[in-house]
Write a protein that holds these residues in place. Sequence first.
Motif, mmCIF file in Angstrom:
data_model
loop_
_atom_site.group_PDB
_atom_site.id
_atom_site.type_symbol
_atom_site.label_atom_id
_atom_site.label_comp_id
_atom_site.label_asym_id
_atom_site.label_seq_id
_atom_site.Cartn_x
_atom_site.Cartn_y
_atom_site.Cartn_z
ATOM 1 N N ARG A 116 -10.520 11.789 -3.663
ATOM 2 C CA ARG A 116 -10.231 11.826 -5.100
ATOM 3 C C ARG A 116 -10.456 10.461 -5.733
ATOM 4 N N GLY A 117 -9.931 9.426 -5.073
ATOM 5 C CA GLY A 117 -10.112 8.068 -5.573
ATOM 6 C C GLY A 117 -11.584 7.696 -5.639
ATOM 7 N N PHE A 118 -12.305 8.110 -4.611
ATOM 8 C CA PHE A 118 -13.727 7.760 -4.569
ATOM 9 C C PHE A 118 -14.459 8.356 -5.770
ATOM 10 N N LYS A 119 -14.110 9.629 -6.081
ATOM 11 C CA LYS A 119 -14.751 10.293 -7.229
ATOM 12 C C LYS A 119 -14.467 9.530 -8.519
ATOM 13 N N ASN A 120 -13.228 9.025 -8.632
ATOM 14 C CA ASN A 120 -12.843 8.297 -9.849
ATOM 15 C C ASN A 120 -13.177 6.818 -9.786
ATOM 16 N N GLY A 121 -13.698 6.379 -8.665
ATOM 17 C CA GLY A 121 -14.101 4.971 -8.531
ATOM 18 C C GLY A 121 -12.935 4.005 -8.387
ATOM 19 N N VAL A 122 -11.779 4.511 -7.874
ATOM 20 C CA VAL A 122 -10.601 3.633 -7.753
ATOM 21 C C VAL A 122 -9.943 3.733 -6.375
ATOM 22 N N VAL A 123 -9.324 2.631 -5.961
ATOM 23 C CA VAL A 123 -8.450 2.650 -4.785
ATOM 24 C C VAL A 123 -7.008 2.624 -5.286
ATOM 25 N N GLU A 124 -6.087 3.008 -4.402
ATOM 26 C CA GLU A 124 -4.678 2.814 -4.727
ATOM 27 C C GLU A 124 -4.193 1.570 -3.993
ATOM 28 N N LEU A 125 -3.609 0.659 -4.771
ATOM 29 C CA LEU A 125 -3.086 -0.589 -4.210
ATOM 30 C C LEU A 125 -1.567 -0.506 -4.239
ATOM 31 N N LYS A 126 -0.939 -0.726 -3.069
ATOM 32 C CA LYS A 126 0.530 -0.659 -3.030
ATOM 33 C C LYS A 126 1.106 -1.958 -2.473
ATOM 34 N N ASN A 127 2.136 -2.416 -3.153
ATOM 35 C CA ASN A 127 2.887 -3.574 -2.668
ATOM 36 C C ASN A 127 4.012 -3.047 -1.779
ATOM 37 N N ARG A 128 3.985 -3.448 -0.489
ATOM 38 C CA ARG A 128 4.947 -2.886 0.475
ATOM 39 C C ARG A 128 6.388 -3.239 0.113
ATOM 40 N N ALA A 129 6.601 -4.462 -0.407
ATOM 41 C CA ALA A 129 7.974 -4.912 -0.671
ATOM 42 C C ALA A 129 8.583 -4.189 -1.871
ATOM 43 N N THR A 130 7.813 -4.051 -2.950
ATOM 44 C CA THR A 130 8.368 -3.464 -4.171
ATOM 45 C C THR A 130 8.100 -1.969 -4.257
ATOM 46 N N GLY A 131 7.097 -1.509 -3.523
ATOM 47 C CA GLY A 131 6.695 -0.099 -3.618
ATOM 48 C C GLY A 131 5.816 0.168 -4.829
ATOM 49 N N ASP A 132 5.533 -0.854 -5.634
ATOM 50 C CA ASP A 132 4.707 -0.659 -6.836
ATOM 51 C C ASP A 132 3.283 -0.259 -6.445
ATOM 52 N N ARG A 133 2.776 0.747 -7.176
ATOM 53 C CA ARG A 133 1.402 1.196 -6.928
ATOM 54 C C ARG A 133 0.588 1.053 -8.187
ATOM 55 N N GLU A 134 -0.689 0.747 -8.012
ATOM 56 C CA GLU A 134 -1.592 0.762 -9.171
ATOM 57 C C GLU A 134 -2.985 1.149 -8.714
ATOM 58 N N GLU A 135 -3.772 1.634 -9.655
ATOM 59 C CA GLU A 135 -5.155 1.957 -9.336
ATOM 60 C C GLU A 135 -6.024 0.781 -9.717
ATOM 61 N N VAL A 136 -6.953 0.445 -8.837
ATOM 62 C CA VAL A 136 -7.853 -0.681 -9.077
ATOM 63 C C VAL A 136 -9.273 -0.191 -8.810
ATOM 64 N N ALA A 137 -10.211 -0.591 -9.655
ATOM 65 C CA ALA A 137 -11.608 -0.172 -9.459
ATOM 66 C C ALA A 137 -12.094 -0.624 -8.090
ATOM 67 N N ILE A 138 -12.808 0.268 -7.417
ATOM 68 C CA ILE A 138 -13.335 -0.055 -6.075
ATOM 69 C C ILE A 138 -14.092 -1.384 -6.126
ATOM 70 N N ALA A 139 -14.840 -1.575 -7.185
ATOM 71 C CA ALA A 139 -15.657 -2.791 -7.303
ATOM 72 C C ALA A 139 -14.808 -4.056 -7.458
ATOM 73 N N ASP A 140 -13.546 -3.895 -7.895
ATOM 74 C CA ASP A 140 -12.720 -5.084 -8.182
ATOM 75 C C ASP A 140 -11.699 -5.417 -7.093
ATOM 76 N N ILE A 141 -11.514 -4.508 -6.147
ATOM 77 C CA ILE A 141 -10.359 -4.672 -5.258
ATOM 78 C C ILE A 141 -10.451 -5.941 -4.384
ATOM 79 N N ALA A 142 -11.621 -6.218 -3.846
ATOM 80 C CA ALA A 142 -11.723 -7.403 -2.970
ATOM 81 C C ALA A 142 -11.379 -8.667 -3.744
ATOM 82 N N ALA A 143 -11.829 -8.713 -4.999
ATOM 83 C CA ALA A 143 -11.592 -9.912 -5.822
ATOM 84 C C ALA A 143 -10.104 -10.142 -6.080
ATOM 85 N N ARG A 144 -9.305 -9.049 -6.023
ATOM 86 C CA ARG A 144 -7.849 -9.196 -6.224
ATOM 87 C C ARG A 144 -7.227 -10.121 -5.181
ATOM 88 N N PHE A 145 -7.876 -10.237 -4.044
ATOM 89 C CA PHE A 145 -7.317 -11.047 -2.971
ATOM 90 C C PHE A 145 -8.053 -12.369 -2.799
#
Length: 437
Positions: A406-435
């Motif tokens: 589903r994410g692939f179709k929409n061009g997004v990954v789900e990013l989750k912070n283990r400590a807070t549990g917060d989730r957000e969608e990030v464009a596949i093309a942008d995810i590596a740059a987040r780190f």
Amino acid sequence: MRLSRYFLPTLKETPSEAQIASHRLMLRAGMVRQGAAGIYSWLPLGLKVLKNIESIVREEQDRAGAIELLMPTIQSADLWIESGRYDDYGKEMLRIEDRHDRKMLFGPTNEELVTDIFRREIKSYKDLPKNLYHIQWKFRDEIRPRFGVMRGREFLMKDAYSFDLDAENAVKSYNAMFVAYLRTFARLGVKAIPMRADTGPIGGDLSHEFIVVADTGESEVFFDKGFEDFDPLSVDSGLGDDLQPVVDQWTSLYAATEEMHDPDAPEAGGADIVKGRGIEVGHIFFFGEKYSKPMKAEVQGPDGKPVPVQMGSYGIGVSRLVGAIIEASHDEHGIIWPEAIAPYKVGLMNLATKDADCTAACDKIYADLRSQGVEVLYDDRNTGAGAKFSDMDLIGLPWQVALGNRGFKNGVVELKNRATGDREEVAIADIAARFAG
Ligand code: P5A
């Protein structure tokens, strides 16, 4: 690291022998396996955490001017006979005989051995101060090894030993370690409270334990709420600075164990005392001439006369810290690693391993993260999404990145912070740059 090629034997069931959270989680997360009572093998994931802790401990020791060496695990009994501790140490010492019937032992600590190294090489007060440390396995035949690596028989310790000409300078060496310990524990992501302590078999009259507060701690502790307000990392001291004011500030706050606790004490200072449970992760001692006198570790003083050196020793339970940090940082799903010591920063999950396009997208994220120098564990196994999510929560990596159909179709990954549990969608093309950075 691709999980399909790694060695991560996670367990679904809670092992029955484990009584506390950290022990359960270390077994379930495939970090350790018991070899014999209180003796563990460190599996790859556990070893990574142990090494990360060791690095921070080492950096802070070096920063404080201590010098690393490496002493052996096996020692000759002769030095212990010389110091008078061979008989005193009792059954906790593992005694061994070699083929020539010489008495040997597996070192429970190294005061004698380091004093011997010192006395053979250092002869003048001009070569002082010196602080020598190593990070080495110890053995103590604990009567009741328990709680996994928290009270092991074989365990990894950082032990440092300071040598000074007089008591005044020895207290400076003590203070340097005191502050280094506060910084070390803060960098490891835990709050450690210094507490006046008994010296036990190590000896001496000035001593502090460093206690991590966690519900499952072995002893009940009472401490001043004011500890919350201090940030050890704001102490930007250089080598040779006078640290007494910093130590005074910390030791002015109340901290005591159940046995030491005086019920009238809180009101006396007008302070706000809280009750908790504590795990001892470090212990420092000033014991003056206890070993240097019987072992004749002397230097020539400024007046030409030989004087026994003033010594202290400083321990951190490196392997115990792995358990203590988990006790202080976990939830019902698993471990929550502080970022500084996490075995991997990112856990990447391919939720559609049978889909070539999704797999190619995951492979690219994996390659991009790696080329940025980000430590990533890539779950590329042909297992269901549920197992992937629960394993990832269990092993506690700070960030989870999941990509499925589903994410692939929409061009997004789900990013989750283990400590807070917060989730957000990030464009596949942008995810590596987040780190990046
Ligand atoms: C200080 C350094 C000493 O041995 N000699 C050299 C002094 N101190 S100590 O308090 O006895 O130990 C230092 C730290 O080692 C950890 N530790 C343990 N960890 C796991 N299993 C054990 N059985 C064990 N025993 C001690 C503790 O963190 C302790 O503070």
